[in-house]
Design a protein around this motif. Structure first.
Motif, PDB file in Angstrom:
ATOM      1  N   UNK A  76      -4.900  -9.206  -2.934  1.00 47.85           N
ATOM      2  CA  UNK A  76      -5.707  -7.986  -2.853  1.00 47.85           C
ATOM      3  C   UNK A  76      -5.698  -7.424  -1.432  1.00 47.85           C
ATOM      4  N   UNK A  77      -5.735  -8.302  -0.450  1.00 50.89           N
ATOM      5  CA  UNK A  77      -5.667  -7.847   0.936  1.00 50.89           C
ATOM      6  C   UNK A  77      -4.317  -7.192   1.224  1.00 50.89           C
ATOM      7  N   UNK A  78      -3.229  -7.819   0.738  1.00 52.76           N
ATOM      8  CA  UNK A  78      -1.898  -7.241   0.924  1.00 52.76           C
ATOM      9  C   UNK A  78      -1.780  -5.904   0.202  1.00 52.76           C
ATOM     10  N   UNK A  79      -2.287  -5.853  -1.014  1.00 52.60           N
ATOM     11  CA  UNK A  79      -2.199  -4.632  -1.821  1.00 52.60           C
ATOM     12  C   UNK A  79      -2.943  -3.468  -1.169  1.00 52.60           C
ATOM     13  N   UNK A  80      -4.177  -3.712  -0.707  1.00 53.72           N
ATOM     14  CA  UNK A  80      -4.966  -2.631  -0.134  1.00 53.72           C
ATOM     15  C   UNK A  80      -4.451  -2.212   1.243  1.00 53.72           C
ATOM     16  N   UNK A  81      -3.954  -3.174   2.018  1.00 55.25           N
ATOM     17  CA  UNK A  81      -3.513  -2.866   3.377  1.00 55.25           C
ATOM     18  C   UNK A  81      -2.153  -2.179   3.402  1.00 55.25           C
ATOM     19  N   UNK A  82      -1.210  -2.676   2.607  1.00 49.59           N
ATOM     20  CA  UNK A  82       0.177  -2.207   2.722  1.00 49.59           C
ATOM     21  C   UNK A  82       0.627  -1.266   1.604  1.00 49.59           C
ATOM     22  N   UNK A  83      -0.055  -1.277   0.459  1.00 55.35           N
ATOM     23  CA  UNK A  83       0.428  -0.513  -0.695  1.00 55.35           C
ATOM     24  C   UNK A  83      -0.523   0.632  -1.039  1.00 55.35           C
ATOM     25  N   UNK A  84      -1.767   0.309  -1.343  1.00 58.82           N
ATOM     26  CA  UNK A  84      -2.716   1.342  -1.781  1.00 58.82           C
ATOM     27  C   UNK A  84      -3.039   2.327  -0.667  1.00 58.82           C
ATOM     28  N   UNK A  85      -3.021   1.868   0.584  1.00 56.77           N
ATOM     29  CA  UNK A  85      -3.381   2.748   1.697  1.00 56.77           C
ATOM     30  C   UNK A  85      -2.394   3.890   1.877  1.00 56.77           C
ATOM     31  N   UNK A  86      -1.180   3.771   1.308  1.00 53.98           N
ATOM     32  CA  UNK A  86      -0.184   4.832   1.434  1.00 53.98           C
ATOM     33  C   UNK A  86      -0.412   5.966   0.443  1.00 53.98           C
ATOM     34  N   UNK A  87      -1.246   5.727  -0.575  1.00 52.15           N
ATOM     35  CA  UNK A  87      -1.394   6.707  -1.647  1.00 52.15           C
ATOM     36  C   UNK A  87      -2.829   7.181  -1.822  1.00 52.15           C
ATOM     37  N   UNK A  88      -3.785   6.300  -1.663  1.00 53.05           N
ATOM     38  CA  UNK A  88      -5.172   6.635  -1.963  1.00 53.05           C
ATOM     39  C   UNK A  88      -5.790   7.514  -0.886  1.00 53.05           C
ATOM     40  N   UNK A  90      -8.892   8.489   1.623  1.00 54.66           N
ATOM     41  CA  UNK A  90      -9.713   7.556   2.422  1.00 54.66           C
ATOM     42  C   UNK A  90     -10.967   7.077   1.715  1.00 54.66           C
ATOM     43  N   UNK A  91     -11.687   7.997   1.031  1.00 56.01           N
ATOM     44  CA  UNK A  91     -12.910   7.581   0.350  1.00 56.01           C
ATOM     45  C   UNK A  91     -12.609   6.618  -0.795  1.00 56.01           C
ATOM     46  N   UNK A  92     -11.531   6.884  -1.524  1.00 58.19           N
ATOM     47  CA  UNK A  92     -11.141   5.987  -2.622  1.00 58.19           C
ATOM     48  C   UNK A  92     -10.751   4.618  -2.088  1.00 58.19           C
ATOM     49  N   UNK A  93     -10.030   4.599  -0.953  1.00 58.40           N
ATOM     50  CA  UNK A  93      -9.627   3.325  -0.368  1.00 58.40           C
ATOM     51  C   UNK A  93     -10.849   2.533   0.086  1.00 58.40           C
ATOM     52  N   UNK A  94     -11.847   3.214   0.649  1.00 58.77           N
ATOM     53  CA  UNK A  94     -13.081   2.533   1.037  1.00 58.77           C
ATOM     54  C   UNK A  94     -13.765   1.905  -0.175  1.00 58.77           C
ATOM     55  N   UNK A  95     -13.772   2.628  -1.293  1.00 59.60           N
ATOM     56  CA  UNK A  95     -14.386   2.103  -2.516  1.00 59.60           C
ATOM     57  C   UNK A  95     -13.621   0.892  -3.030  1.00 59.60           C
ATOM     58  N   UNK A  96     -12.280   0.923  -2.955  1.00 59.01           N
ATOM     59  CA  UNK A  96     -11.469  -0.223  -3.376  1.00 59.01           C
ATOM     60  C   UNK A  96     -11.794  -1.450  -2.520  1.00 59.01           C
ATOM     61  N   UNK A  97     -11.881  -1.242  -1.185  1.00 59.80           N
ATOM     62  CA  UNK A  97     -12.197  -2.355  -0.305  1.00 59.80           C
ATOM     63  C   UNK A  97     -13.584  -2.916  -0.604  1.00 59.80           C
TER      64      UNK A  97
END
Length: 465
Positions: A76-88, A90-97
């Motif tokens: 999950x850390x790898x996914x959010x840091x390297x993959x999801x952060x390229x598409x989501x 900022x507010x959505x990424x904060x919610x995912x984290x």
């Protein structure tokens, strides 16, 4: 001497430990060495079944990648840091984290990603519901985890996305509760007493989102063409650490013990006392000297359709001119304290309005107008869409005004009114069952309008004589 086995042929044997062992050649690793996988079972049929299954995945090109699989927390850390952060966004990424740290990692984070089972997810969802979380919250957790596992499956880190085997809780769609026409007028009458009157005219009268309204800038307002161009929105983002050691950076703010029952330190907090920090806490980024990517930030709207121009009602134009003149007076009064951001709705020093303060003002206006409590979205976009529908505007036009990408989304925003339904059904009933004809009132007393027989007229003449 036995002949050599062909390439890619598997083997199995009974080991000295009493287990049957199978070896399957999958190909080569990144470094060029052979990639041979090991399986074991108690019986010979069991090991043959496992070997055949691995061969089937190899032949179909769906075999998991070689190497030890990460835990759910690590992936999950790898996914959010390297993959999801390229598409989501900022507010959505904060919610995912947030949901990853608070729900996914404490629930299933220690499981290896290839050992995760549907039962593990079901127990986590059950625990979240028992802890008081809404079904919609659990569904969001499920979607985040399912998306991360889908990427892992696509990259052959796992053989199957187990989240697809689990049904999340059912969610009842939140029913819209827009203002009636009378409530909308009462709300704007209460807002007219405040300097932020035009902000609520745009929000309620034109259906703008909160971020779009607060992020509106004068360079995107065309008063001559009577158009708003919502190119940006204002959002509050979570601060991130810019230092190398976030845990040490926030050491003075760490709290590892829960607050006492009658805590006075956080008595003003609306959500109660904050949760204690974990042993490896990396929060408190707002106090980091090198903090980044947080605070009030201008971001692009969620879709390209959201940036379409919106016509301004002509009656609003004089109010906007007056509002701009008042803002010029504030700029002159603030002098060197003025911070130029070119926003249409600003504080006395030029800074954009804070979304939190804006939300609080909405709640205050509800009380002043005598309207029951409801969401900000209900009092703006849902209200605009519903009143446009009541005024006879067709759905495609409402969709363009609200800048939706699908008309089905617009239909969810527009709520029917009971009085309109009653009137429609009254007309429907009159169509199938016409109203009974009015009774014949009979002949009138005037002689000129009486259409009777010759004998009746003769009798009347004799009575008169």
């Amino acid at each position: 001497m036995s002949p050599r086995k062909p390439n890619m042929e598997s083997s199995f044997y009974l080991g000295a430990d009493g287990w049957w062992h199978g070896r399957v050649t999958m190909g080569v690793k990144n470094d060029g060495s052979p990639d041979r996988r090991h399986r074991r079972a108690k019986t010979e049929p069991g090991i043959k079944s496992k070997v055949r299954e691995l061969e089937r995945l190899r032949d179909q090109g769906r075999a998991p990648a070689a190497g030890r699989k990460p835990t759910v927390a690590k992936w999950m850390e790898t996914y959010l840091t390297d993959i999801a952060s390229l598409k989501l966004k900022p507010r959505s990424l904060d919610d995912y984290w947030s949901k990853t740290r608070n729900d996914i990692i404490p629930g299933v984070g220690q499981h290896r990603i290839d050992k995760l089972q549907p039962e593990h997810l079901e127990r986590m969802y059950r625990a979240l519901l028992d802890a008081g979380h809404a079904p919609s919250h659990v569904v969001k957790v499920h979607r985040i985890l399912s998306r991360a596992l889908k990427i892992a499956h696509r990259r052959r880190i796992i053989g199957e996305n187990v989240a697809t085997l689990v049904d999340p809780p059912s969610v009842d769609e939140t029913e819209a509760n827009p203002f009636t026409q009378e409530e909308a007028k009462a709300f704007l009458e209460a807002a007219a007493k405040r300097p932020s009157f035009m902000r609520w005219i745009v929000g309620v009268g034109m259906g703008f989102r909160q971020g779009e309204t607060l992020g509106l800038r004068w360079q995107y307002v065309d008063l001559e063409a009577e158009l708003f161009h919502p190119k940006w929105q204002l959002q509050r983002l979570t601060w991130r650490h810019g230092c190398d050691d976030p845990h040490t950076c926030g050491a003075r703010l760490h709290r590892f013990r829960p607050c006492p029952p009658n805590c006075t330190t956080h008595e003003g907090y609306k959500r109660g006392c904050p949760k204690p920090c974990t042993k490896t806490c990396t929060k408190h980024a707002s106090a980091c000297p090198a903090r980044k990517e947080g605070g009030l930030v201008f971001t692009r709207p969620k879709t390209k359709k959201s940036q379409n121009a919106v016509p301004i009602p002509p009656v609003f134009i004089p109010f906007l001119h007056d509002h701009k003149a008042q803002q010029d007076e504030m700029r002159a009064a603030a002098a060197e304290l003025w911070q130029e951001h070119d926003v249409v709705f600003s504080r006395p020093d030029g800074r954009p309005l804070d979304p939190r303060a804006d939300y609080e003002e909405f709640k205050e206006l509800l009380v002043e107008a005598g309207i029951d409590d409801r969401r900000l979205y209900d009092g703006s976009r849902h209200t605009a869409g519903t009143i446009l529908n009541e005024l006879g505007v067709d759905m495609p036009t409402i969709m363009e005004i609200l800048r939706h990408t699908q008309i089905s989304q617009t239909r969810r925003y527009v709520k029917g009114r009971s009085h309109l339904s009653k009137d429609a059904m009254r007309r429907m009933g009159e169509f199938f069952v016409p109203s009974p004809a009015k009774p014949d009132p009979g002949p009138t007393e005037t002689r000129t309008e009486t259409s009777d027989t010759r004998a009746a007229r003769a009798r009347r003449r004799r009575r008169i004589q």
